[in-house]
Write an enzyme that holds these catalytic residues in place. Structure first.
Site, PDB file in Angstrom:
ATOM      1  N   LYS A   1     -12.687   9.920   0.489  1.00  0.00           N
ATOM      2  CA  LYS A   1     -12.126   9.211   0.769  1.00  0.00           C
ATOM      3  C   LYS A   1     -11.283   8.329   1.075  1.00  0.00           C
ATOM      4  O   LYS A   1     -10.292   9.201   1.444  1.00  0.00           O
ATOM      5  CB  LYS A   1     -12.339   8.656  -0.895  1.00  0.00           C
ATOM      6  CG  LYS A   1     -10.916   8.676  -1.475  1.00  0.00           C
ATOM      7  CD  LYS A   1     -10.653   8.298  -3.120  1.00  0.00           C
ATOM      8  CE  LYS A   1     -10.943   7.077  -3.358  1.00  0.00           C
ATOM      9  NZ  LYS A   1      -9.873   6.040  -4.365  1.00  0.00           N
TER      10      LYS A   1
ATOM     11  N   ASN B   1      -5.934   8.597   6.760  1.00  0.00           N
ATOM     12  CA  ASN B   1      -5.689   9.791   7.556  1.00  0.00           C
ATOM     13  C   ASN B   1      -4.794  11.003   7.018  1.00  0.00           C
ATOM     14  O   ASN B   1      -4.600  11.654   7.829  1.00  0.00           O
ATOM     15  CB  ASN B   1      -5.069   9.099   8.953  1.00  0.00           C
ATOM     16  CG  ASN B   1      -6.092   7.782   9.926  1.00  0.00           C
ATOM     17  OD1 ASN B   1      -7.277   7.881   9.947  1.00  0.00           O
ATOM     18  ND2 ASN B   1      -4.870   6.627  10.352  1.00  0.00           N
ATOM     19  N   ARG B   2      -5.069  10.635   6.170  1.00  0.00           N
ATOM     20  CA  ARG B   2      -5.034  12.196   4.734  1.00  0.00           C
ATOM     21  C   ARG B   2      -3.180  12.363   5.071  1.00  0.00           C
ATOM     22  O   ARG B   2      -2.393  12.831   5.243  1.00  0.00           O
ATOM     23  CB  ARG B   2      -4.934  13.284   5.035  1.00  0.00           C
ATOM     24  CG  ARG B   2      -6.299  13.807   4.699  1.00  0.00           C
ATOM     25  CD  ARG B   2      -6.391  12.876   3.461  1.00  0.00           C
ATOM     26  NE  ARG B   2      -7.959  13.090   3.120  1.00  0.00           N
ATOM     27  CZ  ARG B   2      -8.717  12.355   3.059  1.00  0.00           C
ATOM     28  NH1 ARG B   2      -8.996  11.167   3.076  1.00  0.00           N
ATOM     29  NH2 ARG B   2     -10.196  12.442   2.177  1.00  0.00           N
ATOM     30  N   LEU B   3      -2.545  11.428   6.060  1.00  0.00           N
ATOM     31  CA  LEU B   3      -1.350  11.022   6.090  1.00  0.00           C
ATOM     32  C   LEU B   3       0.033  10.391   4.765  1.00  0.00           C
ATOM     33  O   LEU B   3       0.234   9.883   4.748  1.00  0.00           O
ATOM     34  CB  LEU B   3      -0.765  10.087   7.909  1.00  0.00           C
ATOM     35  CG  LEU B   3      -0.892  11.176   8.413  1.00  0.00           C
ATOM     36  CD1 LEU B   3      -0.245   9.705   9.480  1.00  0.00           C
ATOM     37  CD2 LEU B   3      -0.206  12.126   8.866  1.00  0.00           C
TER      38      LEU B   3
END
Length: 213
Positions: free
Chosen positions: A9, A191-193
């Site tokens: 997600k 963006n998984r940051l």
């Protein structure tokens, strides 16, 4: 077998930046906990995972309910003779973990544990519903038992015994306070940051750092 590679997600509900956080992690916890408590998508904001280290070197994790928090630490109750109680007696440490998926937030707390005063355990024990008091007295938590009937029979016996009287708190049941020395706040980001802010106790002061996601 189901392929889980594409199950993901996008995290985009909030952010965690240094200019907006509290200097004290307990105050930051309070803000996040209040957010979770009033959010209708969070069923039990005070549900936390408690991990302890077993004799074989493997951590063991279970869900426990947080019952109180102060500037000193986080309080929960359990059977001192349970697996978690025995592990805590050896290491005096545990890791607490809160995860609120709908808020895209988690908190990881490393702490030293101590038993709270007996009168405080007494007070909380007798504030619980009588059924919960009896359940605590009946269960030899974490011990092997022959069957479900073993518990049911013991419960019926104690219900009759204490029908018209107060249930005494078992001596092996009570509270711990987890005194934190490291608290990490994790906020999901695109963006998984993800944002990861960690508070580390240095002497009597909290040092704040950002970790790479």
């Amino acid at each position: 077998m189901e392929n889980l590679h594409d199950k993901r997600k996008i995290y985009e509900k909030s952010q965690l930046i240094e200019s907006e956080i509290k200097e004290n992690p307990i105050e930051q916890f309070r803000d996040w906990f209040l957010d979770a408590s009033v959010n209708p998508t969070v069923s039990e904001a005070n549900a936390m995972a408690v991990s302890t280290l077993e004799d074989d070197g493997c951590p063991r994790t279970r869900m426990v309910l947080l019952k109180e928090y102060t500037y000193e630490g986080f309080i929960f109750y359990t059977n001192y003779d349970s697996r978690k109680g025995k592990a805590i007696a050896k290491t005096h440490k545990a890791c607490l973990h809160f995860f609120w998926p709908s808020l895209e937030r988690q908190i990881i707390i490393k702490a030293d544990l101590e038993k709270i005063a007996e009168n405080l355990s007494d007070g909380y024990f007798h504030s619980r519903p009588k059924g919960s008091q009896l359940g605590a007295a009946v269960s030899p938590q974490s011990e092997v038992i022959p069957n479900r009937e073993f518990l049911e029979v013991k419960l019926k016996e104690l219900e009759e015994k204490f029908e018209d009287s107060e249930v005494p708190r078992p001596g092996n049941w009570g509270g711990y306070i987890a005194k934190p020395y490291e608290i990490e706040f994790w906020q999901g980001r695109p963006n998984r940051l993800h944002d990861r802010i960690i508070y580390s106790l240095k002497d009597l002061d909290w040092e704040i750092s950002r970790l790479a996601p």
